[in-house]
Enzyme design. Structure first.
Site, mmCIF file in Angstrom:
data_model
loop_
_atom_site.group_PDB
_atom_site.id
_atom_site.type_symbol
_atom_site.label_atom_id
_atom_site.label_comp_id
_atom_site.label_asym_id
_atom_site.label_seq_id
_atom_site.Cartn_x
_atom_site.Cartn_y
_atom_site.Cartn_z
ATOM 1 N N GLU C 60 9.587 2.547 -4.850
ATOM 2 C CA GLU C 60 10.380 3.004 -5.992
ATOM 3 C C GLU C 60 9.907 4.337 -6.548
ATOM 4 O OE1 GLU C 60 9.470 -0.138 -5.572
ATOM 5 O OE2 GLU C 60 11.355 -1.249 -5.528
ATOM 6 N N HIS C 129 14.092 -10.484 -12.545
ATOM 7 C CA HIS C 129 15.328 -10.005 -11.894
ATOM 8 C C HIS C 129 16.552 -10.187 -12.774
ATOM 9 C CE1 HIS C 129 12.666 -10.535 -8.429
ATOM 10 N NE2 HIS C 129 13.472 -9.785 -7.715
#
Lengths: 322, 322, 323
Positions: C60, C129
């Site tokens: 990321e 999530h």
């Protein structure tokens, strides 16, 4: 290496139990009985069984999103695991975590993890605590090939090597970082090539050979326990299913998939046991039946367990409720 | 021969300009002429010089907190730099950036950076843009030995390698990550060993030998321009000063410090000796270079001192592009 | 006008801009042949090829960080982060690099990049999530934050985000991906910073965005049956925020309820409340109400998760408490 028959049978028992557990979880998920995300470890059972046979109850393990197998092999209670997958109050996390967050601190299982590559630093910290407290415990950190590209891999291996921490980094190279095949996300042939960047030993071994996994891990664990620092082990294997249940894995090459299914670690080891007369077919069948019974009981336990009380939403946020 | 002479003289001039600027900057900072943090590049002049001597105006660099040398070597104007150190409206960043954020995008200088290791992803992205646009431009990421332990190092080198990006990663190993010596922050001697982890070439060279640096950079840049991907170059050098101005560097061994500052090791003195030895210049020539640099730096200081402060209304501008 | 889903609308917005501007490209985990974790980029790889729709490793920091460098050189990257929850893995690249480059450099750089990322609960995806984290980004000067709540806005805001010369967080909601609606064809642009009244009303103003917009609209219908005429205002972008539209609506209705899926403490509702308290106090004839998730991580078990997510019932309850 001369491995006792008892241990050999134990490998087999673990592998079949994990296989049965994971197969059942996939069925239950498809039937809508398990919500959320489930990442199946089918095909990777030899790693869980071989690795966890090398550690003691008090040793620590940092895990990932695909780690039901490792937990079972580390001794986690399958009833509580299954209940957690169902989101029931009796689950390992009271239904608050689900598949990606199962943990058992009493067994040194520092949690599965929903963030790829988040386990490195946590396991490194656990190893630091073992060293700091001068226990003889060590930590294992398991992760996938895809996660080896994350920044925390680098920072954690650097610090672990520098401080000679009692930890073993174990890459389960199952061929894919989600949909991305290894050759497209990794700049080298082997994840273990990266050990050179930290001045630690690195080795790549067949991850579908439970004995090879066991022997390799045993050596690294021994090194860690003696205070000689970390190792980077890579076990090559294959993820049978998609990244998550529901992913049809259209990105896989059909022929490759077929070849790997033929390399199934369980019949391979069964054959070895039979050929070397370490087990009879009856013994193998018995272990299979035992695994089935354990998983049946776990499903029954989960199904019969109550849902969490809604008041549980507000508990466990802080150590002492504010 | 004539070319080599010209090249070496040109590099000498750049090194002298950097040294003169840096000496002035530390004196001015000590005298309280400007605020903030100043990280001196004294002792490391050969690296920026040797690398940037191989760049075109249309190439890119990402610098560090210790960035004055890189900026000068890439063509940064001393008066605009000095005005920025003073926080004046005429500075490179209108006084909004200061020492750690000087940039000149038109010259391909994508900024010094206050975050250790932040330049590597940005240089990777710049290299991506060069490749995407099908130019033969390249990007250089300068960073220190300390930054080579950061997550961004790992992710950037891996991505740059698998995408074969035209970027050269130049590690200025000055022996110190702030106060932490290399042996106390990583378990390897050569940062270039880490190239193995990404399947790219890695070399370690004498960071005080401007010719050696220029040659290594030339090869790496050529490789990048051809589309053969990144290279990791480690230049071993020594930071003459503390981490920042005001840090006495008490953690250094005085013997090491003395040795590195001696004529035998000092990068600038070594070039002078070489120039005289090769009869490319005599002492008077060298003195003239120094005098010219001092004149230029004096003018930069005068420019900075006479420049106006930014208008307070400037605090609200340049937040967004409208 | 074509009827399409929110997900197709996001994709259509990207497609329109990728056709128009060769500097627009997509990079992220599994965005190529796989089509992205939720399928948002499906087909774009086949349409634009491997040079413009690129899989990255699970990295990321360099996904967002490389976008900063490429944007500084004039490309218009769309960086996909698989879940907004993963922004923690690349926050420095956003808040210290992308957001500050222009200002630190005295205006002499621009960073036209989009970070596309899904947010939101309701899938049993648990604590890592499922979050809504928009206030992380609204608290960074230099970044814009966009949160479409309808299919048409998903497209129009995507095009505006790509064309914007600043770093833009484009946060789509997982629960809305299948929501369909009429979406204008071609280059449909919804300007950043312009709110939309999704339902006109006179008795109370609800400000809500993303999934909560849809819940608020449903609640408004039920309240209408009980004689309460709700105006539902969607700011669509939180930074820049169309505060004039909010103040105008509150001046009409005299009552304000803010609904968001973020947890309550330091959620963006606090900011809107403060603006109305500072600049529209005289319009109010009742206290401002906030409907938000409780201050807890997001639980896994469906029964707990449903309790966590702000519901229509809670919205209705909050509105009624003002009368």
């Amino acid at each position: 290496m001369d491995i006792q028959k008892k241990q050999l049978l134990e490998f087999y028992q673990q592998m079949v139990t994990i296989r049965i557990f994971e197969s059942r979880v996939c069925e239950l998920f498809a039937a809508g009985q398990i919500p959320g995300f489930v990442h199946s470890s089918l095909g990777q059972e030899a790693i869980a069984a071989g690795v966890m046979a090398c550690v003691e109850k008090d040793d620590k393990v940092g895990l990932h999103h695909r780690s039901h197998g490792e937990m079972i092999a580390k001794g986690a209670d399958m009833n509580k695991m299954m209940a957690e997958l169902f989101g029931k109050a009796t689950g390992t996390c009271k239904g608050k975590g689900g598949s990606m967050h199962i943990a058992d601190m009493d067994l040194g299982i520092l949690g599965a993890n929903g963030i790829l590559g988040a386990g490195y630093a946590i396991a490194t910290g656990a190893a630091f605590a073992c060293q700091y407290n001068e226990t003889k415990d060590i930590a294992l950190c398991l992760f996938g090939d895809g996660q080896s590209n994350r920044g925390p891999f680098h920072e954690s291996l650097n610090v672990a090597a520098l401080w000679k921490l009692p930890i073993v980094f174990i890459c389960e190279n199952n061929g894919f970082g989600l949909s991305n095949p290894v050759k497209e996300h990794l700049a080298t042939d082997c994840v273990s090539d990266r050990a050179a960047a930290y001045g630690i030993p690195g080795v790549t071994v067949d991850g579908n050979d439970v004995l090879a996994v066991y022997e390799t891990t045993l050596e690294a664990v021994d090194r860690a326990r003696k205070g000689n620092g970390p190792s980077l082990l890579e076990f090559t294997t294959w993820r049978w299913h998609g990244h998550f249940e529901g992913d049809p894995a259209v990105y896989k090459d059909a022929q490759e998939q077929e070849e790997w299914l033929k390399k199934d670690p369980i019949p391979r080891f069964a054959k070895q046991l039979l050929e070397q007369k370490n087990a009879t077919q009856a013994e193998l069948d018995e272990m299979q039946a035992k695994g089935e019974a354990l998983v049946d009981a776990a499903v029954k336990f989960a199904e019969e367990s109550p849902w969490p009380d809604v008041s549980e939403l507000f508990t466990d946020v802080y150590d002492r409720q504010m | 021969m004539a070319e080599k002479k010209e090249q070496l003289l040109e590099m000498y001039k750049t090194m002298v300009r950097i040294r003169t600027f840096e000496k002035e900057a530390i004196d001015l900072f000590a005298a309280g002429k400007f605020p903030g943090f100043v990280h001196s590049y004294l002792g490391e002049e050969a690296i920026a010089t040797g690398v940037c001597a191989n760049l075109k105006d249309s190439d890119y660099i990402c610098s560090t907190h210790r960035g004055h040398g890189h900026l000068i070597a890439k063509g940064g104007k001393l008066d605009l730099m000095m005005a920025e150190l003073y926080g004046k409206s005429t500075g490179y960043c209108k006084g909004k950036g200061g020492s750690m954020h000087i940039a000149d995008v038109d010259l391909g200088i994508l900024g010094a950076n206050g975050i250790v290791g932040a330049g590597m992803p940005i240089a990777t992205g710049a290299a991506f843009a060069c490749k995407y646009r099908k130019t033969d431009n390249v990007a250089i990421a300068f960073f220190g030995d300390g930054a080579s332990d950061r997550a961004t190092f790992h992710e950037s080198l891996n991505l740059a390698s698998i995408w074969k990006l035209p970027v050269v990663f130049v590690c200025e190993n000055n022996g110190w990550a702030i106060s932490n010596s290399q042996e106390n922050h990583q378990n390897i001697t050569d940062v270039s060993d880490r190239a193995t982890a990404y399947g790219i070439p890695g070399v370690s060279i004498d960071g005080n030998d401007v010719m050696a640096i220029s040659e290594a950079a030339e090869e790496a840049i050529k490789r990048a321009r051809k589309g053969d991907g990144p290279t990791l170059i480690e230049c071993k050098t020594w930071r003459h000063r503390g981490h920042f101005e005001g840090d006495p560097g008490a953690y250094k061994d005085p013997k090491d410090q003395e040795e590195w500052l001696s004529d035998a090791k000092d990068a600038l003195v070594r070039v002078e000796k070489k120039l005289i030895e090769l009869k490319y210049a005599n002492k008077a020539d060298l003195d003239k270079v120094k005098a010219d640099a001092q004149t230029e730096v004096d003018a930069a200081v005068k420019f900075a001192e006479q420049s106006p402060d930014p208008d307070p209304s400037e605090v609200l501008t340049d937040v967004y592009t409208v | 006008m074509t009827q399409m889903s929110y997900m197709e609308a996001i994709r259509d917005g990207m497609r329109v801009e990728m056709k128009r501007d060769s500097g627009v490209y997509i990079a992220g985990e599994d965005v190529a042949q796989f089509g992205g974790c939720f399928g948002v980029t499906a087909g774009l790889y086949d349409e634009f090829g491997p040079d413009r729709v690129m899989n990255t490793p699970i990295s990321e920091a360099v996904i967002v960080g490389h976008a900063v460098g490429a944007a500084a050189l004039g490309l218009r990257p769309i960086a996909e982060i698989m879940f907004v929850d993963f922004m923690g893995c690349c926050m420095d690249e956003l808040h210290n690099q992308a957001a500050k480059m222009k200002y630190m450099f005295g205006g002499k750089a621009k960073v036209p990049m989009v970070v596309r990322t899904p947010c939101g609960a309701g899938l049993g995806a648990a604590a890592q999530h499922s979050q809504c984290l928009e206030s992380w980004f609204t608290h960074i000067a230099g970044v814009k934050t966009v949160m479409p709540g309808t299919a048409a806005d998903a497209k129009g805001l995507m095009i505006a985000a790509i064309r914007d010369d600043n770093p833009v967080m484009y946060i789509e909601h997982k629960q809305l991906l299948g929501l369909t609606g009429d979406v204008p064809d071609g280059e449909y642009v919804v300007p950043l910073g312009k709110a939309d009244i999704k339902r006109e009303g006179s008795d109370v103003t609800i400000v809500a965005w993303s999934w909560m917009l849809q819940k608020s609209l449903a609640a408004a219908e039920k309240l209408a049956a009980e004689g309460i005429n709700v105006e539902v205002l969607d700011p669509r972008t939180l930074v820049p925020l169309d505060k004039d539209a909010i103040l105008k609506s509150v001046s009409k209705t005299g009552k304000l309820v803010i609904v968001h899926e973020e947890i309550k403490t330091s959620g963006f509702g606090g900011e809107i409340s403060a603006i109305v308290a500072e600049e529209g106090f005289d319009y109010l004839d009742a206290p401002i109400k906030r409907v938000a998730a409780p201050d807890t991580p997001i639980p896994f078990s469906p029964i707990l998760e449903q309790t966590f997510i702000p519901s229509e019932e809670k919205i209705i309850e909050a509105v009624k408490a003002l009368f």
